[in-house]
Design an enzyme around this catalytic site. Sequence first.
Site, mmCIF file in Angstrom:
data_model
loop_
_atom_site.group_PDB
_atom_site.id
_atom_site.type_symbol
_atom_site.label_atom_id
_atom_site.label_comp_id
_atom_site.label_asym_id
_atom_site.label_seq_id
_atom_site.Cartn_x
_atom_site.Cartn_y
_atom_site.Cartn_z
ATOM 1 N N GLY A 68 0.804 -1.214 0.000
ATOM 2 C CA GLY A 68 0.000 0.000 0.000
ATOM 3 C C GLY A 68 0.839 1.267 0.000
ATOM 4 O O GLY A 68 0.535 2.219 -0.720
ATOM 5 N N CYS A 215 -3.248 -4.607 9.384
ATOM 6 C CA CYS A 215 -4.245 -4.089 8.437
ATOM 7 C C CYS A 215 -5.287 -5.165 8.132
ATOM 8 O O CYS A 215 -6.457 -4.859 7.889
ATOM 9 C CB CYS A 215 -3.570 -3.635 7.145
ATOM 10 S SG CYS A 215 -2.656 -2.097 7.330
ATOM 11 N N CYS A 360 -6.415 4.361 29.024
ATOM 12 C CA CYS A 360 -7.711 4.608 28.393
ATOM 13 C C CYS A 360 -8.600 3.420 28.743
ATOM 14 O O CYS A 360 -8.355 2.743 29.738
ATOM 15 C CB CYS A 360 -7.564 4.798 26.880
ATOM 16 S SG CYS A 360 -6.996 3.330 26.023
#
Length: 402
Positions: A68, A215, A360
Amino acid sequence: MRAGRVHILVPLSARTPSTVQRMADGTAGRPSVTDAARYARQIRLAEVGLGGQARLAAASVLVVGAGGLGSPAVTYLAAAGVGTIGIVDDDIVEPSNLHRQPLHGTADVGRLKVESAAEAVAALNPDVRVISHAERFTAANASPLVTAYDVVVDGSDNLPTRYAVSAACSESGRPHVWAAALGFEAQMSVWWAGRGPCYACVFPTMPPPGSVPSCAEAGVMGALVGTVGSLQAMEALKILLGVGDPLIGRLLVHNTLAGTWDVITARADPQCASCGSGSPARGGMPRASVGAPGGVSPSLTMAEFVATASRRVIDVRPAPEQADLPGPASVTVELAALRSGEGLAPALLGDRDEVVVFVCRTGQRSAEAAALAHAAGWRHATSLEGGAVAWRRELDSSGRSS
Ligand SMILES: [Zn+2]
């Protein structure tokens, strides 16, 4: 890299096509008549000129990965007239590559990517010499591959390759034009040991396998890698031409959904295991929190977190999400503020010798926060694996057992 800048021979205003052609015809090694037409629009730029074009023709770039990022990088390097392009990739073209790897067509499915890429380059610009390395880039072949080229463009899609590229570039002093993309977000920089930080200065330890989604797992947009791979080609061209300010010491973070481009200052770590002295981190931190030389690990397991006595917990979630944080967060700095650089001020992050643990909900956003802080020189920044969810579970289970 060749030192020094080739001077422009003719002022822009005087550079008519006939002048370009006359100069090109009369000088060995300079662009031919055909080249003068092909490269006319970039030769017209004062920063390129005939001298710059000749410089590109004599240059070589190694592109790691014809995927990519490699697709636009190879395409624009070839189109610009970089004389030699090496392409390393042992993959074959798969149908799932096609939405983001336009170097390969539907008819190329099943072929080696380096073969398909070499054909595409030959069709675009037959003057470019492509050297196909149909092999996986590993620590074993890294050094001869990297040292054979002037600049390395890293379009690899996995961490072991990325760290191998980084180590070989640091060792050889080659500029390392790096990028990574996932989902709608990408990061890029030019790492260059001796002139700025290397990749390992900012990301000292390879995350454990499976901790960072690929990905294939998380998905990625083709136009995003197209954007960033093109930027990588541009950075390589700037370096080869000796013009402008390469992204040395700057980490670019692009979120295409939000339409944001943030630039984080990154500093070389004098103790970097790859480009620095490599000496162990200074004392004062619990052993469990000491990871790679030069700083803490990029993430802490729950056991390491519990064992870290002197820590400063920073919640990076927006306010509505913070209710489930079990312990008292000493401060809240939202991820957006860290991306913009505002949240990296000493007043917010505290003492640089204190372990700063970003938290988080599950550990994804905090991992990015720790990387941004590392990039800004906060070597004691880390992230809690599993986030608030794991912390709550730990408190519940320790409560039950005591
Ligand atoms: Zn380094």
